[in-house]
Motif scaffolding. Structure first.
Motif, PDB file in Angstrom:
ATOM      1  N   ALA A  89       0.838  -1.121   0.088  1.00 61.41           N
ATOM      2  CA  ALA A  89       0.016  -0.181   0.144  1.00 61.41           C
ATOM      3  C   ALA A  89       0.900   1.168   0.071  1.00 61.41           C
ATOM      4  CB  ALA A  89      -0.987   0.020   1.035  1.00 61.41           C
ATOM      5  N   HIS A  90       2.037   1.148   0.936  1.00 62.90           N
ATOM      6  CA  HIS A  90       2.714   2.586   0.742  1.00 62.90           C
ATOM      7  C   HIS A  90       3.387   2.677  -0.564  1.00 62.90           C
ATOM      8  CE1 HIS A  90       3.436   4.111   4.752  1.00 62.90           C
ATOM      9  NE2 HIS A  90       3.794   2.883   5.156  1.00 62.90           N
ATOM     10  N   ILE A  91       3.650   1.683  -1.714  1.00 59.21           N
ATOM     11  CA  ILE A  91       3.943   2.018  -2.709  1.00 59.21           C
ATOM     12  C   ILE A  91       2.771   2.387  -3.730  1.00 59.21           C
ATOM     13  CG2 ILE A  91       5.071   0.799  -4.911  1.00 59.21           C
ATOM     14  CD1 ILE A  91       7.063   1.747  -2.692  1.00 59.21           C
ATOM     15  N   GLY A 108       8.566   1.084  10.143  1.00 61.46           N
ATOM     16  CA  GLY A 108       8.604  -0.548  10.577  1.00 61.46           C
ATOM     17  C   GLY A 108       9.364  -1.395   9.440  1.00 61.46           C
ATOM     18  N   HIS A 109       9.268  -0.662   8.259  1.00 64.38           N
ATOM     19  CA  HIS A 109       9.754  -1.658   7.020  1.00 64.38           C
ATOM     20  C   HIS A 109      10.980  -0.759   6.002  1.00 64.38           C
ATOM     21  CE1 HIS A 109       5.844  -3.134   8.064  1.00 64.38           C
ATOM     22  NE2 HIS A 109       5.564  -1.971   8.057  1.00 64.38           N
ATOM     23  N   THR A 110      11.950  -1.670   5.660  1.00 66.09           N
ATOM     24  CA  THR A 110      12.568  -1.363   4.527  1.00 66.09           C
ATOM     25  C   THR A 110      12.924  -2.554   3.479  1.00 66.09           C
ATOM     26  OG1 THR A 110      13.957  -0.044   6.274  1.00 66.09           O
ATOM     27  CG2 THR A 110      15.037  -0.326   3.967  1.00 66.09           C
ATOM     28  N   ALA A 130       3.467   8.970   4.989  1.00 66.42           N
ATOM     29  CA  ALA A 130       3.219   8.599   6.257  1.00 66.42           C
ATOM     30  C   ALA A 130       2.148   7.787   6.248  1.00 66.42           C
ATOM     31  CB  ALA A 130       3.277   9.606   7.284  1.00 66.42           C
ATOM     32  N   ASP A 131       1.908   6.913   7.347  1.00 66.18           N
ATOM     33  CA  ASP A 131       0.703   5.971   7.431  1.00 66.18           C
ATOM     34  C   ASP A 131      -0.552   6.753   7.116  1.00 66.18           C
ATOM     35  OD1 ASP A 131       2.252   3.833   7.842  1.00 66.18           O
ATOM     36  OD2 ASP A 131       2.059   3.672   9.858  1.00 66.18           O
ATOM     37  N   ASN A 132      -1.468   6.050   6.386  1.00 66.20           N
ATOM     38  CA  ASN A 132      -2.848   6.661   6.083  1.00 66.20           C
ATOM     39  C   ASN A 132      -3.752   5.627   5.620  1.00 66.20           C
ATOM     40  OD1 ASN A 132      -2.973   6.835   2.842  1.00 66.20           O
ATOM     41  ND2 ASN A 132      -0.973   7.697   3.490  1.00 66.20           N
TER      42      ASN A 132
HETATM   43 ZN    ZN Z   1       3.784   2.420   7.185  1.00 73.59          ZN
END
Ligand code: ZN
Ligand code: KG4
Length: 359
Positions: free
Chosen positions: A124-126, A155-157, A324-326
């Motif tokens: 989802a971030h991408i 939290g992720h890479t 950022a998270d959404n």
């Molecule tokens: Zn995130």
């Protein structure tokens, strides 16, 4: 013929409680554009500030407290009968936090008689890039795919190849801390609070303007290794030792904090850019696509632009508000999962998967 799909989405995987309604405009099944009706985010940053990171039990409690209000705000003024399905983050993330969102959506499924679509938070971030990409799905496919994608957050890479939407190949990920976590931990060592990324970045900018040599050398873990994995915990440890020595000698001056912030930002960006560049080249990608909280970092965006110019390929990053998270990005991923047939009618079939992988 144009079709509009209305999606309600919920996100609680980490320390942001979010709900959103988006509409997907499709022609012949293909996405033309998304429109955002609401995108409500309640951040817990100030609550976790004292811990220098996210404290899961506390985060869960806050999600439980905030989600009903966040949801209410997100659906206000929208005819709920028109919602086609509910997108929800299933993982990866903190399990107690994920469950808060899942339980809430299970209730909604029962009350409102709507199906749900589980979503991978990293994907989802991408895909957040599609919220604003002009030309929608065809443009993405024609101009940007295959793409080397870097999802980089607290939290992720994760570095992966996107052949198509939903068709991914994992290239590498962090073996310990995530890049954003490294920003956060370094900020804590330097006494700068949480989250660390934006404040480190601001101090780094001030140091850069001084045009001086800091005399500080920090490591760039795994930068020379041929794999696409990352490691950031050694960098944090190097900062800890250096700053301890500094504190006992002269105290942590403003200038020291600026210089260290600059060096750490450079080290993190160097590693992220170098590995992503190598992946893009090796896999003949047409673009580098980034997303996640750290994708808001100006220096990372600037350096990715330089590298993609050099390679003659495209660069795509979401507007900062969607890094950022959404929950809007969860809605985007849900749209594509639904199209693949991933939809759950029974609330009891909806579960978390804290280690959900991209492949
Ligand atoms: Zn995130
Ligand atoms: O995507 P996100 O909101 O949550 C997770 O999925 O983890 O990312 C939050 C992370 C935090 O570690 C924060 O320090 C980092 O993103 N961050 C930044 C910047 N803005 C947020 N890191 C570097 N530079 C920034 N400007």
């Amino acid at each position: 013929m144009e079709k509009i799909v209305n999606i309600l989405a919920v996100e609680t995987s980490c320390d942001d409680t979010a709900a959103s309604i988006i509409a997907a405009f499709c022609v012949a099944g293909k996405l033309k554009k998304f429109e955002i009706f609401s995108n409500i985010i309640s951040s817990q940053a100030s609550i976790h500030a004292g811990y220098g990171g996210v404290y899961p039990a506390l985060a869960k409690r806050e999600h439980q407290k905030n989600l009903p209000q966040v949801f209410k705000k997100a659906v206000r003024g929208f005819d709920r009968k028109k919602i086609d399905f509910i997108g929800i983050t299933a993982g990866p993330g903190l399990d107690p936090c994920l469950w808060t969102g899942i339980n809430f959506v299970q209730e909604l499924m029962r009350k409102e008689r709507k199906p749900a679509v589980p979503v991978n938070h990293v994907e989802a971030h991408i895909l957040a890039n599609l919220l604003t990409l002009k030309g929608g799905e065809s443009k993405l496919k024609k101009t940007y795919l295959p793409a080397a994608c870097l999802a980089v957050s607290g939290g992720h890479t994760v570095l992966f190849l996107m052949n198509d939407i939903g068709d991914y190949e994992l290239l590498g990920e962090t073996r310990d801390d995530a890049a954003g976590e490294c920003f956060d931990k370094v900020a804590r060592i330097l006494g700068l609070g949480y989250p660390g990324g934006p404040v480190i970045s601001e101090y780094a900018r001030r140091w850069k303007a001084r045009e001086k040599d800091s005399g500080i050398a920090v490591p760039r873990p795994m930068i020379g290794q041929k794999n696409y994995d990352f490691s950031f915990s050694g960098l944090k440890t190097a900062v800890l030792y250096h700053s301890k020595k500094q504190t006992s000698e002269t105290g942590k001056s403003e200038e020291y904090i600026e210089a260290m912030s600059y060096e750490v930002e450079q080290a993190i960006v160097d590693v992220l850019v170098s590995k992503t560049r190598r992946a893009a080249q090796a896999r003949q990608a047409k673009a580098i696509i980034i997303g996640g909280g750290v994708a808001a970092n100006e220096e990372l965006r600037r350096r990715m632009e330089i590298v993609t110019d050099e390679l003659g390929i495209k660069f795509l990053a979401p507007p900062k508000e969607f890094c950022a998270d959404n929950a809007a990005m969860i809605g985007v991923a849900a749209f594509f999962n639904r199209r693949k047939g991933e939809i759950l009618q029974k609330p009891e079939d909806l579960k978390t998967d804290p280690n959900l992988a991209i492949e």
